[in-house]
Design a protein around this motif. Structure first.
Motif, PDB file in Angstrom:
ATOM      1  N   ASP A   1       0.812  -1.215   0.000  1.00  0.00           N
ATOM      2  CA  ASP A   1       0.000   0.000   0.000  1.00  0.00           C
ATOM      3  C   ASP A   1       0.846   1.266   0.000  1.00  0.00           C
ATOM      4  OD1 ASP A   1      -2.274  -1.535  -0.088  1.00  0.00           O
ATOM      5  OD2 ASP A   1      -2.658  -1.442   2.063  1.00  0.00           O
ATOM      6  N   LEU A   2       2.032   1.209   0.581  1.00  0.00           N
ATOM      7  CA  LEU A   2       2.916   2.366   0.513  1.00  0.00           C
ATOM      8  C   LEU A   2       3.396   2.624  -0.909  1.00  0.00           C
ATOM      9  CD1 LEU A   2       5.094   1.981   3.743  1.00  0.00           C
ATOM     10  CD2 LEU A   2       3.382   3.743   3.281  1.00  0.00           C
ATOM     11  N   LYS A   3       3.578   1.560  -1.687  1.00  0.00           N
ATOM     12  CA  LYS A   3       4.013   1.712  -3.080  1.00  0.00           C
ATOM     13  C   LYS A   3       2.974   2.451  -3.914  1.00  0.00           C
ATOM     14  CE  LYS A   3       6.008  -1.504  -5.434  1.00  0.00           C
ATOM     15  NZ  LYS A   3       6.307  -2.809  -6.081  1.00  0.00           N
ATOM     16  N   LYS A   4       1.720   2.386  -3.496  1.00  0.00           N
ATOM     17  CA  LYS A   4       0.644   3.030  -4.247  1.00  0.00           C
ATOM     18  C   LYS A   4       0.581   4.538  -4.018  1.00  0.00           C
ATOM     19  CE  LYS A   4      -2.313  -1.089  -3.819  1.00  0.00           C
ATOM     20  NZ  LYS A   4      -3.588  -1.605  -3.227  1.00  0.00           N
ATOM     21  N   LEU A   5       1.242   5.030  -2.974  1.00  0.00           N
ATOM     22  CA  LEU A   5       1.186   6.454  -2.677  1.00  0.00           C
ATOM     23  C   LEU A   5       1.968   7.256  -3.708  1.00  0.00           C
ATOM     24  CD1 LEU A   5       1.727   6.442   1.210  1.00  0.00           C
ATOM     25  CD2 LEU A   5      -0.431   6.476  -0.051  1.00  0.00           C
ATOM     26  N   ASP A   6       1.585   8.518  -3.877  1.00  0.00           N
ATOM     27  CA  ASP A   6       2.245   9.362  -4.873  1.00  0.00           C
ATOM     28  C   ASP A   6       3.361  10.199  -4.260  1.00  0.00           C
ATOM     29  OD1 ASP A   6       0.741  11.038  -3.360  1.00  0.00           O
ATOM     30  OD2 ASP A   6      -0.348  11.996  -5.010  1.00  0.00           O
ATOM     31  N   ARG A   7       4.002   9.663  -3.223  1.00  0.00           N
ATOM     32  CA  ARG A   7       5.145  10.354  -2.629  1.00  0.00           C
ATOM     33  C   ARG A   7       6.138   9.340  -2.082  1.00  0.00           C
ATOM     34  NH1 ARG A   7       3.057  13.418   2.762  1.00  0.00           N
ATOM     35  NH2 ARG A   7       5.223  14.084   2.684  1.00  0.00           N
ATOM     36  N   GLU A   8       7.346   9.798  -1.876  1.00  0.00           N
ATOM     37  CA  GLU A   8       8.373   8.932  -1.319  1.00  0.00           C
ATOM     38  C   GLU A   8       8.151   8.742   0.178  1.00  0.00           C
ATOM     39  OE1 GLU A   8      11.949  10.982  -2.535  1.00  0.00           O
ATOM     40  OE2 GLU A   8      12.217   9.542  -4.164  1.00  0.00           O
ATOM     41  N   VAL A   9       8.593   7.592   0.667  1.00  0.00           N
ATOM     42  CA  VAL A   9       8.326   7.218   2.052  1.00  0.00           C
ATOM     43  C   VAL A   9       9.624   6.769   2.725  1.00  0.00           C
ATOM     44  CG1 VAL A   9       7.038   5.669   3.581  1.00  0.00           C
ATOM     45  CG2 VAL A   9       6.000   6.459   1.429  1.00  0.00           C
ATOM     46  N   ALA A  10       9.779   7.135   3.996  1.00  0.00           N
ATOM     47  CA  ALA A  10      10.901   6.642   4.813  1.00  0.00           C
ATOM     48  C   ALA A  10      10.337   6.021   6.086  1.00  0.00           C
ATOM     49  CB  ALA A  10      11.861   7.771   5.160  1.00  0.00           C
TER      50      ALA A  10
ATOM     51  N   ASP B   1     -17.067   6.933   7.790  1.00  0.00           N
ATOM     52  CA  ASP B   1     -16.348   5.955   6.970  1.00  0.00           C
ATOM     53  C   ASP B   1     -14.869   5.898   7.343  1.00  0.00           C
ATOM     54  OD1 ASP B   1     -15.998   8.538   5.874  1.00  0.00           O
ATOM     55  OD2 ASP B   1     -15.442   7.702   3.938  1.00  0.00           O
ATOM     56  N   ILE B   2     -14.290   7.052   7.701  1.00  0.00           N
ATOM     57  CA  ILE B   2     -12.885   7.054   8.130  1.00  0.00           C
ATOM     58  C   ILE B   2     -12.746   6.322   9.458  1.00  0.00           C
ATOM     59  CG2 ILE B   2     -10.947   8.508   8.845  1.00  0.00           C
ATOM     60  CD1 ILE B   2     -11.933  10.651   6.955  1.00  0.00           C
ATOM     61  N   LEU B   3     -13.678   6.574  10.369  1.00  0.00           N
ATOM     62  CA  LEU B   3     -13.635   5.917  11.672  1.00  0.00           C
ATOM     63  C   LEU B   3     -13.794   4.405  11.527  1.00  0.00           C
ATOM     64  CD1 LEU B   3     -13.424   6.193  14.710  1.00  0.00           C
ATOM     65  CD2 LEU B   3     -15.872   6.706  14.797  1.00  0.00           C
ATOM     66  N   LEU B   4     -14.718   3.970  10.688  1.00  0.00           N
ATOM     67  CA  LEU B   4     -14.924   2.536  10.464  1.00  0.00           C
ATOM     68  C   LEU B   4     -13.688   1.898   9.852  1.00  0.00           C
ATOM     69  CD1 LEU B   4     -18.603   2.499   9.145  1.00  0.00           C
ATOM     70  CD2 LEU B   4     -17.774   1.507  11.289  1.00  0.00           C
ATOM     71  N   ASN B   5     -13.050   2.574   8.915  1.00  0.00           N
ATOM     72  CA  ASN B   5     -11.828   2.033   8.310  1.00  0.00           C
ATOM     73  C   ASN B   5     -10.702   1.941   9.327  1.00  0.00           C
ATOM     74  OD1 ASN B   5     -12.419   1.440   5.533  1.00  0.00           O
ATOM     75  ND2 ASN B   5     -12.623   3.641   5.156  1.00  0.00           N
ATOM     76  N   GLN B   6     -10.635   2.925  10.221  1.00  0.00           N
ATOM     77  CA  GLN B   6      -9.631   2.892  11.277  1.00  0.00           C
ATOM     78  C   GLN B   6      -9.843   1.673  12.176  1.00  0.00           C
ATOM     79  OE1 GLN B   6      -6.831   4.635  10.723  1.00  0.00           O
ATOM     80  NE2 GLN B   6      -6.909   5.681  12.711  1.00  0.00           N
ATOM     81  N   GLU B   7     -11.074   1.443  12.578  1.00  0.00           N
ATOM     82  CA  GLU B   7     -11.392   0.308  13.450  1.00  0.00           C
ATOM     83  C   GLU B   7     -11.060  -1.012  12.757  1.00  0.00           C
ATOM     84  OE1 GLU B   7     -15.059   2.403  15.958  1.00  0.00           O
ATOM     85  OE2 GLU B   7     -15.470   1.244  14.152  1.00  0.00           O
TER      86      GLU B   7
ATOM     87  N   PHE C   1      -3.972  -0.550   4.223  1.00  0.00           N
ATOM     88  CA  PHE C   1      -3.527   0.712   4.818  1.00  0.00           C
ATOM     89  C   PHE C   1      -3.884   1.944   3.999  1.00  0.00           C
ATOM     90  CE2 PHE C   1      -0.743  -2.674   6.241  1.00  0.00           C
ATOM     91  CZ  PHE C   1      -0.549  -2.409   7.584  1.00  0.00           C
ATOM     92  N   SER C   2      -4.444   1.756   2.818  1.00  0.00           N
ATOM     93  CA  SER C   2      -4.641   2.894   1.905  1.00  0.00           C
ATOM     94  C   SER C   2      -5.463   4.010   2.539  1.00  0.00           C
ATOM     95  CB  SER C   2      -5.308   2.422   0.610  1.00  0.00           C
ATOM     96  OG  SER C   2      -4.441   1.542  -0.090  1.00  0.00           O
ATOM     97  N   ASN C   3      -6.578   3.668   3.178  1.00  0.00           N
ATOM     98  CA  ASN C   3      -7.417   4.696   3.799  1.00  0.00           C
ATOM     99  C   ASN C   3      -6.678   5.434   4.907  1.00  0.00           C
ATOM    100  OD1 ASN C   3     -10.245   4.650   2.638  1.00  0.00           O
ATOM    101  ND2 ASN C   3      -9.934   2.468   2.990  1.00  0.00           N
ATOM    102  N   PHE C   4      -5.858   4.716   5.652  1.00  0.00           N
ATOM    103  CA  PHE C   4      -5.079   5.333   6.717  1.00  0.00           C
ATOM    104  C   PHE C   4      -4.180   6.427   6.145  1.00  0.00           C
ATOM    105  CE2 PHE C   4      -1.137   5.531   9.203  1.00  0.00           C
ATOM    106  CZ  PHE C   4      -1.612   5.761  10.487  1.00  0.00           C
TER     107      PHE C   4
END
Length: 388
Positions: free
Chosen positions: A206-215, A323-329, A350-353
């Motif tokens: 899911d991190l690979k799907k983001l449009d930014r670099e990650v550390a 919907d954000i709260l439900l995804n978090q849970e 993890f995408s919604n997070f």
């Protein structure tokens, strides 16, 4: 009751969480009472304390910043000259040496059994219940940490809150200190990862799907070993202590002191944490976090996790999109659903997070403020003792 002296007992088993909590409690009590109250921390072994406090030495007894630290063996050998405190804190149901207790029954006044943190509803009923000892004048009470006003609360110590403010006011300085090995860190999404054994394939996907670099800053042996298992099955570049997987880089962090860890998690964008001690530190940052709860047999840990999610929902519902709260849970549950710690791949997504980090941080900050205002464990301990 006047507090003259406090002895805090801690029986370390296999991790840093217990001594982490005890160390914080001791430091905060020392700050509150300064030199008016003698504070001692008594440990069954010293190894883990040496790791979290660089000032500590491998000695049976030593004083650090006005607090006495000694070992079980020391007091067993020296009870003839070792007076018991009038207040005793028994951390997490540990076994206090018999030699000490034989004196404490008649010489000490109060013992608090400081239990593990739990968000389950029954905690409110057991908090401050007395456990009858049946001898001497010593009285014992259960002290149950939790997430409501009717429990013992969480460690919202002023030392940590002051450190958070200092980091926020000097963020650029602290980012240079802790992110110096990450190129162009101001333009990257950065998080700490501290877990038990964990399959990181879903996270990396899911991190690979983001449009930014990650550390990612990988903390602790189990986290790093879990990442190594992922690396065996996927192509990564290794540059010293940093592994590169496409636009994701993972730095294996060396062990930090307690104070350094508290600074670091307030520097980054999000924190994945484990156990009790680092979890509460992450909650108090107000930043997005994910909790890898300690695994227990028969999925008991899932009941504890549900208890936390219920308490969290009760405070933030209506202040964040449902919907954000439900995804978090769902993410918290999927991330933790296991009967034992393994490297089996989980179902977490993890995408919604990551797409809602700003909104999650806004609401987590509100929840943090509620806990600081209403659930301060140190103040609750102080008030109970003084009113005893």
């Amino acid at each position: 009751m006047q507090i003259k002296s406090v002895d805090i007992f801690c029986e370390i088993i296999d991790n840093f969480g217990d001594i982490g909590v005890v160390y914080r409690v001791a430091k905060e009590l020392k700050k509150i009472y300064n030199n008016q109250v003698k504070i001692r921390v008594i440990l069954n072994r010293i190894d883990e304390f040496l790791s979290i406090n660089p000032s500590a030495k491998n000695l049976e007894i030593q004083e650090i910043d006005g607090i006495c630290y000694c070992t079980y063996e020391y007091i067993k050998k020296n009870m003839c000259t070792f007076s018991t405190a009038n207040v005793i804190i028994e951390a997490f149901g540990c076994t206090i040496p018999e030699e000490y207790m034989n004196v404490a029954y008649n010489n000490s006044d109060l013992i608090l059994n400081l239990e593990y943190l739990s968000a389950e509803d029954w905690v409110e009923d057991f908090h401050l219940q007395e456990s009858i000892l049946g001898k001497g004048k010593l009285r014992k009470f259960f002290f149950m940490p939790g997430f409501t006003e009717k429990t013992g609360g969480i460690i919202t110590d002023s030392l940590y809150l002051d450190r958070i403010t200092k980091v926020k006011n000097n963020l650029s300085e602290y980012r240079k200190k802790y992110l110096k090995n990450i190129d162009n860190y101001d333009n990257k999404l950065i998080g700490t990862i501290f877990t038990y054994e964990k399959n990181f394939a879903p996270l990396m996907r899911d991190l690979k799907k983001l449009d930014r670099e990650v550390a990612l800053l990988a903390m602790g042996e189990k986290t790093q070993e879990s990442f190594k298992e992922f690396f065996k099955k996927n192509f990564v570049e290794k540059l010293g202590n940093i592994y590169k997987y496409g636009k994701i880089e993972i730095e294996f962090y060396d062990f930090l002191s307690q104070e350094e860890y508290e600074e670091l998690i307030n520097v980054v964008d999000f924190n994945f944490v484990r156990g009790e001690d680092s979890f509460i530190r992450a909650v108090l940052t107000g930043k997005p976090y994910l909790w890898h709860i300690y695994c227990q047999k028969e999925f008991i840990h899932m009941d504890k996790l549900q208890g936390f999610l219920d308490k969290y929902r009760a405070q933030v519902q209506g202040q964040i999109a449902e919907d954000i709260l439900l995804n978090q849970e769902k993410l918290f549950k999927d991330y933790n659903f296991r009967n034992e710690n393994t490297l089996d791949e989980g179902k977490e997504e993890f995408s919604n997070f990551f797409h809602n980090l700003n909104e999650i941080e806004r609401v987590n900050s509100l929840y943090k403020d509620f806990l600081i205002l209403n659930c301060n464990l140190i103040n609750k301990i102080k008030d109970f003792i003084e009113k005893f």
